[in-house]
Scaffold this motif. Structure first.
Motif, PDB file in Angstrom:
ATOM      1  N   ALA A  70      58.151   5.898  59.624  1.00  0.00           N
ATOM      2  CA  ALA A  70      57.507   5.871  60.937  1.00  0.00           C
ATOM      3  C   ALA A  70      57.899   7.102  61.754  1.00  0.00           C
ATOM      4  O   ALA A  70      57.062   7.674  62.473  1.00  0.00           O
ATOM      5  CB  ALA A  70      57.891   4.588  61.683  1.00  0.00           C
ATOM      6  N   ILE A  71      59.163   7.517  61.650  1.00  0.00           N
ATOM      7  CA  ILE A  71      59.604   8.725  62.348  1.00  0.00           C
ATOM      8  C   ILE A  71      58.872   9.953  61.808  1.00  0.00           C
ATOM      9  O   ILE A  71      58.478  10.849  62.572  1.00  0.00           O
ATOM     10  CB  ILE A  71      61.128   8.890  62.209  1.00  0.00           C
ATOM     11  CG1 ILE A  71      61.857   7.786  62.990  1.00  0.00           C
ATOM     12  CG2 ILE A  71      61.583  10.260  62.698  1.00  0.00           C
ATOM     13  CD1 ILE A  71      63.357   7.755  62.757  1.00  0.00           C
ATOM     14  N   ALA A  72      58.669  10.002  60.487  1.00  0.00           N
ATOM     15  CA  ALA A  72      57.936  11.126  59.885  1.00  0.00           C
ATOM     16  C   ALA A  72      56.512  11.184  60.421  1.00  0.00           C
ATOM     17  O   ALA A  72      55.994  12.268  60.742  1.00  0.00           O
ATOM     18  CB  ALA A  72      57.937  10.998  58.365  1.00  0.00           C
ATOM     19  N   TRP A  73      55.862  10.030  60.512  1.00  0.00           N
ATOM     20  CA  TRP A  73      54.501  10.003  61.058  1.00  0.00           C
ATOM     21  C   TRP A  73      54.489  10.429  62.520  1.00  0.00           C
ATOM     22  O   TRP A  73      53.652  11.234  62.948  1.00  0.00           O
ATOM     23  CB  TRP A  73      53.934   8.595  60.911  1.00  0.00           C
ATOM     24  CG  TRP A  73      52.625   8.417  61.624  1.00  0.00           C
ATOM     25  CD1 TRP A  73      51.394   8.839  61.217  1.00  0.00           C
ATOM     26  CD2 TRP A  73      52.436   7.771  62.887  1.00  0.00           C
ATOM     27  NE1 TRP A  73      50.441   8.493  62.151  1.00  0.00           N
ATOM     28  CE2 TRP A  73      51.054   7.837  63.179  1.00  0.00           C
ATOM     29  CE3 TRP A  73      53.296   7.143  63.794  1.00  0.00           C
ATOM     30  CZ2 TRP A  73      50.519   7.300  64.343  1.00  0.00           C
ATOM     31  CZ3 TRP A  73      52.753   6.610  64.946  1.00  0.00           C
ATOM     32  CH2 TRP A  73      51.390   6.690  65.205  1.00  0.00           C
ATOM     33  N   GLN A  74      55.446   9.915  63.289  1.00  0.00           N
ATOM     34  CA  GLN A  74      55.503  10.215  64.718  1.00  0.00           C
ATOM     35  C   GLN A  74      55.819  11.688  64.958  1.00  0.00           C
ATOM     36  O   GLN A  74      55.196  12.338  65.804  1.00  0.00           O
ATOM     37  CB  GLN A  74      56.564   9.322  65.375  1.00  0.00           C
ATOM     38  CG  GLN A  74      56.826   9.613  66.835  1.00  0.00           C
ATOM     39  CD  GLN A  74      55.742   9.077  67.734  1.00  0.00           C
ATOM     40  OE1 GLN A  74      54.867   8.363  67.273  1.00  0.00           O
ATOM     41  NE2 GLN A  74      55.782   9.427  69.002  1.00  0.00           N
ATOM     42  N   SER A  75      56.770  12.238  64.222  1.00  0.00           N
ATOM     43  CA  SER A  75      57.200  13.622  64.449  1.00  0.00           C
ATOM     44  C   SER A  75      56.138  14.632  64.046  1.00  0.00           C
ATOM     45  O   SER A  75      56.114  15.747  64.576  1.00  0.00           O
ATOM     46  CB  SER A  75      58.489  13.900  63.663  1.00  0.00           C
ATOM     47  OG  SER A  75      59.524  13.031  64.067  1.00  0.00           O
ATOM     48  N   GLY A  76      55.280  14.268  63.107  1.00  0.00           N
ATOM     49  CA  GLY A  76      54.279  15.204  62.620  1.00  0.00           C
ATOM     50  C   GLY A  76      52.936  15.123  63.298  1.00  0.00           C
ATOM     51  O   GLY A  76      52.001  15.835  62.910  1.00  0.00           O
ATOM     52  N   LEU A  77      52.820  14.278  64.331  1.00  0.00           N
ATOM     53  CA  LEU A  77      51.540  14.171  65.021  1.00  0.00           C
ATOM     54  C   LEU A  77      51.217  15.467  65.757  1.00  0.00           C
ATOM     55  O   LEU A  77      52.074  16.008  66.472  1.00  0.00           O
ATOM     56  CB  LEU A  77      51.572  13.017  66.020  1.00  0.00           C
ATOM     57  CG  LEU A  77      51.513  11.598  65.454  1.00  0.00           C
ATOM     58  CD1 LEU A  77      51.641  10.582  66.586  1.00  0.00           C
ATOM     59  CD2 LEU A  77      50.215  11.375  64.687  1.00  0.00           C
ATOM     60  N   PRO A  78      50.007  15.987  65.620  1.00  0.00           N
ATOM     61  CA  PRO A  78      49.648  17.207  66.361  1.00  0.00           C
ATOM     62  C   PRO A  78      49.457  16.899  67.840  1.00  0.00           C
ATOM     63  O   PRO A  78      48.997  15.815  68.217  1.00  0.00           O
ATOM     64  CB  PRO A  78      48.338  17.643  65.707  1.00  0.00           C
ATOM     65  CG  PRO A  78      47.752  16.380  65.154  1.00  0.00           C
ATOM     66  CD  PRO A  78      48.912  15.516  64.749  1.00  0.00           C
ATOM     67  N   ALA A  79      49.823  17.856  68.676  1.00  0.00           N
ATOM     68  CA  ALA A  79      49.642  17.695  70.112  1.00  0.00           C
ATOM     69  C   ALA A  79      48.200  17.986  70.494  1.00  0.00           C
ATOM     70  O   ALA A  79      47.463  18.645  69.764  1.00  0.00           O
ATOM     71  CB  ALA A  79      50.585  18.627  70.870  1.00  0.00           C
TER      72      ALA A  79
END
Length: 218
Positions: A70-79
């Protein structure tokens, strides 16, 4: 057993298994980028899967893996395209100049505290590895200041605390310490809070960098 001997007695495979997550956290702390942050989180997911030193039940270890994914998904979200893509350079230099000495000093104090204890080899590695994760986790919060990617630091702090409590349980003859998995609950709550704050800053502040809030006062 001496702390240094507890580490030098390990083979290359076990050294890589134990040091993969601290190394990935250090890289994500010193270097910017969402893809690097996502890669570090994926290393974290693989690392906790093989981290027997956590001394937790299998379902707790599985929950740690899911949290890191979940952290990997959250950290890689584009702004969003209209958000600032990077923190102001002057703020980044100021934060790095202050945070690096503080982070190194804090890590040295943690390792010195572990060094003074009389541990069995497994517990010595648990405690020192926990310190190696707590240090970069705090350093990541001070240097990067990206709210969404702060979940990476929260995850590292959680695993570090899980390892430190595992080492403490070995010496807890009264069995009054924190139960296995308590750090997982704290980390999951921390990641949830960070995610909500990031969503709010993205929607209302127009930036995911904490330093931009201070720019309004200059």
């Amino acid at each position: 057993m001496h702390l240094l001997e507890a580490w030098t007695s390990l083979g290359p495979f076990h050294l890589a298994r134990l040091l993969a997550l601290p190394g990935a956290m250090l890289a994500a702390t010193l270097l910017p980028g969402r893809q690097l942050a996502r890669g570090a989180a994926l290393v974290g997911a693989a690392g906790v899967l093989f981290l027997n030193e956590m001394a937790v039940p299998w379902w707790v270890r599985g929950a740690w893996v899911l949290l890191w994914l979940a952290i990997a998904w959250q950290s890689g979200l584009p702004a969003r395209a209209d958000l600032l893509s990077a923190a102001p350079r002057r703020r980044a230099l100021e934060a790095g100049a202050v945070a690096l000495p503080l982070g190194v000093a804090m890590l040295a104090l943690l390792l010195a505290a572990v060094w003074r204890q009389t541990f069995e080899p497994d517990d010595a590695r648990r405690a020192s590895l926990g310190a190696l994760l707590v240090g970069p986790g705090l350093l990541h919060l001070m240097i990067r200041r990206h709210v969404r990617r702060a979940a990476l630091a929260v995850g590292a702090l959680g695993v570090g605390l899980e390892l430190l409590t595992a080492a403490a349980r070995a010496a807890d003859v009264a069995h009054e310490g924190a139960p296995a998995g308590s750090a997982l609950l704290a980390a999951a709550l921390g990641v949830t809070i960070v995610t909500r704050i990031a969503d709010g800053r993205e929607r209302y502040a127009g930036s995911l960098y904490v330093s931009d809030a201070h720019e309004l006062q200059d």
